[in-house]
Design a protein around this motif. Structure first.
Motif, mmCIF file in Angstrom:
data_model
loop_
_atom_site.group_PDB
_atom_site.id
_atom_site.type_symbol
_atom_site.label_atom_id
_atom_site.label_comp_id
_atom_site.label_asym_id
_atom_site.label_seq_id
_atom_site.Cartn_x
_atom_site.Cartn_y
_atom_site.Cartn_z
ATOM 1 N N VAL A 287 0.948 -1.020 -0.065
ATOM 2 C CA VAL A 287 -0.037 -0.105 0.715
ATOM 3 C C VAL A 287 0.876 1.309 0.002
ATOM 4 N N SER A 288 0.898 2.165 -0.510
ATOM 5 C CA SER A 288 1.322 4.118 -1.066
ATOM 6 C C SER A 288 0.152 4.629 -0.347
ATOM 7 N N SER A 289 0.638 5.791 0.037
ATOM 8 C CA SER A 289 0.496 6.750 1.216
ATOM 9 C C SER A 289 -0.348 7.499 -0.754
ATOM 10 N N LYS A 290 0.066 7.388 -1.924
ATOM 11 C CA LYS A 290 -0.627 8.116 -2.901
ATOM 12 C C LYS A 290 -2.665 7.443 -3.576
ATOM 13 N N GLY A 291 -2.086 6.228 -2.366
ATOM 14 C CA GLY A 291 -3.624 5.104 -2.756
ATOM 15 C C GLY A 291 -3.928 3.488 -3.777
ATOM 16 N N TYR A 292 -3.149 3.750 -3.537
ATOM 17 C CA TYR A 292 -2.229 2.620 -4.786
ATOM 18 C C TYR A 292 -2.225 1.702 -3.432
ATOM 19 N N VAL A 293 -3.200 0.169 -4.166
ATOM 20 C CA VAL A 293 -2.314 -1.387 -3.348
ATOM 21 C C VAL A 293 -2.404 -2.046 -4.704
ATOM 22 N N ASN A 294 -1.261 -2.541 -3.935
ATOM 23 C CA ASN A 294 -0.843 -3.698 -5.276
ATOM 24 C C ASN A 294 -0.212 -4.925 -4.752
ATOM 25 N N THR A 295 -0.625 -6.160 -5.666
ATOM 26 C CA THR A 295 -1.208 -6.920 -4.998
ATOM 27 C C THR A 295 -0.191 -7.890 -5.676
ATOM 28 N N SER A 296 0.488 -9.404 -5.685
ATOM 29 C CA SER A 296 1.338 -10.295 -6.532
ATOM 30 C C SER A 296 0.912 -11.002 -6.013
ATOM 31 N N VAL A 297 0.948 -12.369 -7.035
ATOM 32 C CA VAL A 297 1.134 -13.378 -6.045
ATOM 33 C C VAL A 297 1.874 -14.555 -7.702
ATOM 34 N N GLY A 298 2.971 -14.852 -7.349
ATOM 35 C CA GLY A 298 3.587 -16.099 -8.187
ATOM 36 C C GLY A 298 4.513 -16.331 -8.024
ATOM 37 N N ASN A 299 5.824 -17.518 -8.979
ATOM 38 C CA ASN A 299 6.616 -17.766 -9.073
ATOM 39 C C ASN A 299 7.909 -16.970 -10.002
ATOM 40 N N GLY A 300 8.522 -17.615 -10.153
ATOM 41 C CA GLY A 300 9.852 -17.408 -10.727
ATOM 42 C C GLY A 300 9.241 -16.771 -12.790
ATOM 43 N N SER A 301 8.411 -17.671 -12.899
ATOM 44 C CA SER A 301 8.302 -18.135 -13.934
ATOM 45 C C SER A 301 6.728 -17.582 -14.360
ATOM 46 N N THR B 180 -2.728 -3.889 -9.354
ATOM 47 C CA THR B 180 -2.473 -2.697 -9.333
ATOM 48 C C THR B 180 -4.470 -2.208 -9.249
ATOM 49 N N TYR B 181 -4.734 -1.682 -8.049
ATOM 50 C CA TYR B 181 -5.628 -0.512 -8.612
ATOM 51 C C TYR B 181 -5.614 0.372 -6.891
ATOM 52 N N LYS B 182 -6.401 2.250 -7.674
ATOM 53 C CA LYS B 182 -6.291 3.011 -6.693
ATOM 54 C C LYS B 182 -7.438 3.027 -5.351
ATOM 55 N N VAL B 183 -7.076 3.048 -4.828
ATOM 56 C CA VAL B 183 -8.158 2.987 -3.146
ATOM 57 C C VAL B 183 -8.842 4.033 -2.911
ATOM 58 N N GLY B 184 -8.682 5.235 -3.088
ATOM 59 C CA GLY B 184 -9.954 6.484 -3.312
ATOM 60 C C GLY B 184 -8.532 7.558 -3.065
ATOM 61 N N LYS B 185 -8.647 9.343 -1.667
ATOM 62 C CA LYS B 185 -8.278 9.476 -2.426
ATOM 63 C C LYS B 185 -7.281 9.702 -2.237
ATOM 64 N N LYS B 186 -6.301 10.737 -2.425
ATOM 65 C CA LYS B 186 -4.697 10.967 -2.162
ATOM 66 C C LYS B 186 -4.481 10.851 -1.148
ATOM 67 N N ASN B 187 -5.294 12.033 -0.026
ATOM 68 C CA ASN B 187 -4.730 12.135 1.171
ATOM 69 C C ASN B 187 -5.174 11.537 1.973
ATOM 70 N N ILE C 39 -6.051 -0.843 6.198
ATOM 71 C CA ILE C 39 -7.754 -1.310 5.731
ATOM 72 C C ILE C 39 -7.994 -1.431 5.575
ATOM 73 N N GLU C 40 -8.431 -0.652 4.370
ATOM 74 C CA GLU C 40 -8.592 -0.478 2.649
ATOM 75 C C GLU C 40 -8.137 -2.162 2.382
ATOM 76 N N LEU C 41 -6.675 -2.570 2.551
ATOM 77 C CA LEU C 41 -5.812 -3.476 1.671
ATOM 78 C C LEU C 41 -6.738 -4.696 2.419
ATOM 79 N N PHE C 42 -6.137 -4.863 3.658
ATOM 80 C CA PHE C 42 -7.445 -5.901 3.972
ATOM 81 C C PHE C 42 -8.130 -5.743 3.661
ATOM 82 N N LYS C 43 -9.601 -4.991 3.762
ATOM 83 C CA LYS C 43 -11.060 -5.099 3.780
ATOM 84 C C LYS C 43 -10.881 -6.294 1.813
ATOM 85 N N ARG C 44 -9.897 -5.494 1.269
ATOM 86 C CA ARG C 44 -9.970 -6.232 0.020
ATOM 87 C C ARG C 44 -9.224 -7.439 0.006
ATOM 88 N N ILE C 45 -8.178 -8.189 0.418
ATOM 89 C CA ILE C 45 -7.942 -9.064 0.474
ATOM 90 C C ILE C 45 -8.460 -10.344 0.925
#
Length: 76
Positions: free
Chosen positions: A35-49, A55-62, A70-76
């Motif tokens: 999660v970044s302070s700019k409002g982006y959430v990134n999730t990644s799953v995988g191995n080497g190949s 990646t999605y925007k959660v809401g307001k930048k501020n 909290i928003e990240l854990f609601k979406r997982i």
């Protein structure tokens, strides 16, 4: 030139500090969420190949970083 610092907070958690934003990421090899302070959430799953990234925007930048986590854990 960019500025980035990664500070370990625990076994699988990092605080990422950049010039324009702050974020937190958690996960193990193969599964990670961040999660970044700019409002982006990134999730990644995988191995080497094969991997899947979403990646999605959660809401307001501020929103606070805590609110974004909290928003990240609601979406997982």
């Amino acid at each position: 030139m960019g500025f980035k610092v990664r500070i370990p907070l625990g076994k699988n958690v990092r605080l990422n500090v950049g010039r324009k934003s702050v974020g937190i990421s958690a996960g193990t090899k193969g599964v990670r969420a961040s999660v970044s302070s700019k409002g982006y959430v990134n999730t990644s799953v995988g191995n080497g190949s094969v991997s899947y990234n979403k990646t999605y925007k959660v809401g307001k930048k501020n929103k606070s970083l805590f609110e974004l986590i909290i928003e990240l854990f609601k979406r997982i």
